[in-house]
Scaffold this active site. Structure first.
Site, PDB file in Angstrom:
ATOM      1  N   SER A   1       0.841  -1.196   0.000  1.00  0.00           N
ATOM      2  CA  SER A   1       0.000   0.000   0.000  1.00  0.00           C
ATOM      3  C   SER A   1       0.876   1.246   0.000  1.00  0.00           C
ATOM      4  O   SER A   1       1.794   1.369   0.816  1.00  0.00           O
ATOM      5  CB  SER A   1      -0.899   0.013   1.245  1.00  0.00           C
ATOM      6  OG  SER A   1      -1.655   1.199   1.294  1.00  0.00           O
ATOM      7  N   LYS A   2       0.597   2.151  -0.916  1.00  0.00           N
ATOM      8  CA  LYS A   2       1.323   3.435  -0.961  1.00  0.00           C
ATOM      9  C   LYS A   2       0.620   4.366   0.027  1.00  0.00           C
ATOM     10  O   LYS A   2      -0.198   5.205  -0.345  1.00  0.00           O
ATOM     11  CB  LYS A   2       1.331   4.007  -2.376  1.00  0.00           C
ATOM     12  CG  LYS A   2       2.262   5.201  -2.566  1.00  0.00           C
ATOM     13  CD  LYS A   2       2.329   5.603  -4.029  1.00  0.00           C
ATOM     14  CE  LYS A   2       3.144   6.857  -4.245  1.00  0.00           C
ATOM     15  NZ  LYS A   2       4.584   6.670  -3.992  1.00  0.00           N
ATOM     16  N   SER A   3       0.945   4.169   1.292  1.00  0.00           N
ATOM     17  CA  SER A   3       0.215   4.840   2.360  1.00  0.00           C
ATOM     18  C   SER A   3       0.947   6.075   2.857  1.00  0.00           C
ATOM     19  O   SER A   3       2.175   6.169   2.787  1.00  0.00           O
ATOM     20  CB  SER A   3      -0.023   3.870   3.525  1.00  0.00           C
ATOM     21  OG  SER A   3       1.205   3.458   4.086  1.00  0.00           O
TER      22      SER A   3
END
Length: 306
Positions: free
Chosen positions: A159-161
């Site tokens: 996830s590109k969080s």
């Protein structure tokens, strides 16, 4: 000029609002707890007009990132794709950087976000040399950080969080304080993971290697490089890589939407080969920029016209 004080428009929850009026409350949940996901997308000038590079792949990752973090929202991918195109038009840009973001609102605070609303925004602005003027031509110097990249069960690495980037900020600030251009992070087992905002590759004896991406982001530019390498007839492989392997590599390069394809010419004060960008990196750069500018007819499917 600050990012909050510009002329232009930002897409917020389906509406375009004036740039200076695109605000959220100070008790916005994501501001306090860091639960949010985002993307970085580039648009380039092409002979047929402005075009976004691999828009569908970026939006797929954005929706996957939200799913991984259980950010349930009502936004549809085609609507966000249209908004990414429209934000360039509204801001009069023929090239630039596009930032979509899902974030939680200010309905409540507390660790459990249940009851908060997921909002979406998309902004666009000109952004050229992410790693400094001349970086693409001359290469950069990087430092192995004292901070490790997250373990897979500490942070969901696919996830590109928003919260992931606190780790990146610590590493980058340390590297720049020591006189380097960027940081490289190892994983919690001590093997090479990725840059603070980039994937990393090395070239050794005619093979392009990357780390296993267990603790690293599955970069869209990374995928592009692997496909271009295949078309060049360049063998590729993924395996655990030690930091001293980078020191002795024939070439090292960073890849990313913002960084594009940036040569690395020094790691931890060790010169890489002769200290200049190598032929594989140069050829990958050439092919990459031909793709993003619409000069490669074989990859025009990667471009979405505005």
């Amino acid at each position: 000029m600050g990012m909050d004080d510009r002329d232009g428009w930002i897409w917020l929850d389906g509406q375009f609002v004036p740039w200076r009026e695109a605000k959220v409350h100070v008790l916005t949940h994501t501001l306090h707890y860091g639960l949010g996901v985002f993307e970085g997308i580039r648009a380039y000038r092409t002979p047929a007009g402005p075009a976004l590079f691999r828009l569908d792949d970026h939006l797929e990752r954005l929706f996957d990132s939200a799913h991984i973090l259980a950010l349930d929202h009502g936004f549809e991918r085609p609507a966000l794709a249209a908004a990414c195109r429209d934000v360039l038009v509204h801001n009069g840009l023929d090239s630039g950087y596009i930032r979509p973001l899902f974030f939680l609102g200010a309905e409540k605070l507390g660790i459990d976000p249940a009851g908060t609303e997921v909002h979406a925004m998309i902004a666009a602005w000109p952004w050229r040399a992410y790693l400094g003027e001349g970086a693409l031509e001359a290469g950069i110097r990087i430092k192995v950080s004292s901070f490790a990249r997250h373990h897979v069960n500490v942070q969901m690495c696919r996830s590109k969080s928003v919260s992931t980037y606190a780790n990146s900020i610590l590493a980058t600030r340390e590297a720049k304080a020591d006189g380097y251009d960027e940081a490289l992070l190892l994983d919690t087992d001590g093997f090479v993971a990725e840059g603070a905002g980039e994937n990393v590759f090395l070239v050794k004896r005619g093979v392009l290697y990357e780390p296993e991406i267990t603790s690293a982001l599955d970069g869209v530019t990374r995928r592009t490089v692997l496909e271009l390498a295949g078309e060049m007839g360049l063998p590729t492989g993924a395996r655990r890589i030690t930091r001293d392997e980078l020191y002795c590599a024939d070439e090292v390069l960073f890849t990313g939407t913002a960084a594009e394809i940036t040569p690395v010419v020094e790691v931890d004060r060790r010169r890489i080969a002769d200290g200049r960008p190598g032929p594989v990196t140069r050829e990958l750069q050439r092919r990459y920029f031909a793709c993003v500018h619409g000069d490669d007819a074989g990859h025009r499917d990667w471009l979405t016209a505005v």
